[in-house]
Scaffold this active site. Sequence first.
Site, PDB file in Angstrom:
ATOM      1  CD  GLU A  64       3.134  43.882  19.605  1.00 21.73           C
ATOM      2  OE1 GLU A  64       2.449  43.676  18.664  1.00 21.73           O
ATOM      3  OE2 GLU A  64       3.057  44.077  21.372  1.00 21.73           O
ATOM      4  CG  ASP A 116      11.867  50.944   8.057  1.00 20.69           C
ATOM      5  OD1 ASP A 116      11.074  50.182   8.440  1.00 20.69           O
ATOM      6  OD2 ASP A 116      12.883  51.264   8.054  1.00 20.69           O
ATOM      7  CG  ASP A 139       5.383  38.591   5.370  1.00 20.42           C
ATOM      8  OD1 ASP A 139       5.428  37.045   4.832  1.00 20.42           O
ATOM      9  OD2 ASP A 139       5.189  39.455   4.424  1.00 20.42           O
ATOM     10  CB  THR A 212      -4.603  35.970  18.421  1.00 16.80           C
ATOM     11  OG1 THR A 212      -3.816  34.987  17.514  1.00 16.80           O
ATOM     12  CG2 THR A 212      -2.962  36.785  18.870  1.00 16.80           C
TER      13      THR A 212
END
Length: 233
Positions: A64, A116, A139, A212
Site C-alpha cells: 500500500e 519515497d 493527493d 473510512t
Amino acid sequence: MSQATENSERRHRPIRSYVLRTGRMTDGQKRAFEAGWARWGIDYSPAPVDLDALFGRAGRRVLEIGFGMGRSLATMAAADPAANFIGVEVHTPGVGRLLHTLADEEIDNVRVYCHDAVEVLQHCIPEGALDTVQVFFPDPWHKKRHHKRRLIQPDFVALLVSRLKPGGVLHLATDWENYAEQMMDVLSANAQLENTAGAGAFAARPAHRPLTKFEQRGERLGHGVWDLLFRRA
C-alpha cells in the site's frame, strides 16, 4: 543558472510519489515510532529485498502506497493474517500512528517504509513480486495546472505493473471524479492491464477495503468515491 539549464533539469527531474510533509509528531507518535521501528520498520537501502525473509514466512504480498494514518491498512492486515502487508508513507506522524496501532492491536503481518515509494519500488521490490498494489485517495491536486503532479501517471503505473505478478491486482480509489477519470484513462491505456469490472467501468468498493470515516461523511454529503481494480494480464 541559464534558462536552458533550468529547463533541462526540470525535464529530467525524477518522479516522486509525494510532496514531503514531515509534519509535527505528537509525543505519543514519537514514542510509538521509536519503540516500534525495530519490529515493523524497514530501513531503506537501494537493494532488492527478500520479502519472505522480511516476514519470516511466505504469503500473499500486498503493497500500500500512501497509507496516511494507517487505520485502513491495519484493519485489512488484521482481517487477513495470512497475507503480508507492506506500507509506504513519508508522513512521519502517520507512520508513528500506524506503529502505535500495530502495537496496540498486536498486528504482526505489516512492515513499513518511511521513504519515497518510487525509490522503494525501483530498488527494493523485485519485479513480479507483488500480488496486490493499493493506492487509496492520493493527493488529487485539484487545480488543473497542478494535474501534472498527480501520482497516477503512465510512467508510474508502468513501474507498479512491473512489480505485480501475472494475475496481480492494482487497486486505486479516489473521491475526486476528475482524478478518477484520469486514472481510468491511464490504466486503460496500459496494455498489460485489464479492467476487472469491464472496459471503462468503475468497480464497486470491495469488502476488504474498509469504509473510512472520511468516506462515510462524504457519502452523507452525497460525494462519490470511485474504485478501480485492474489485473495484470
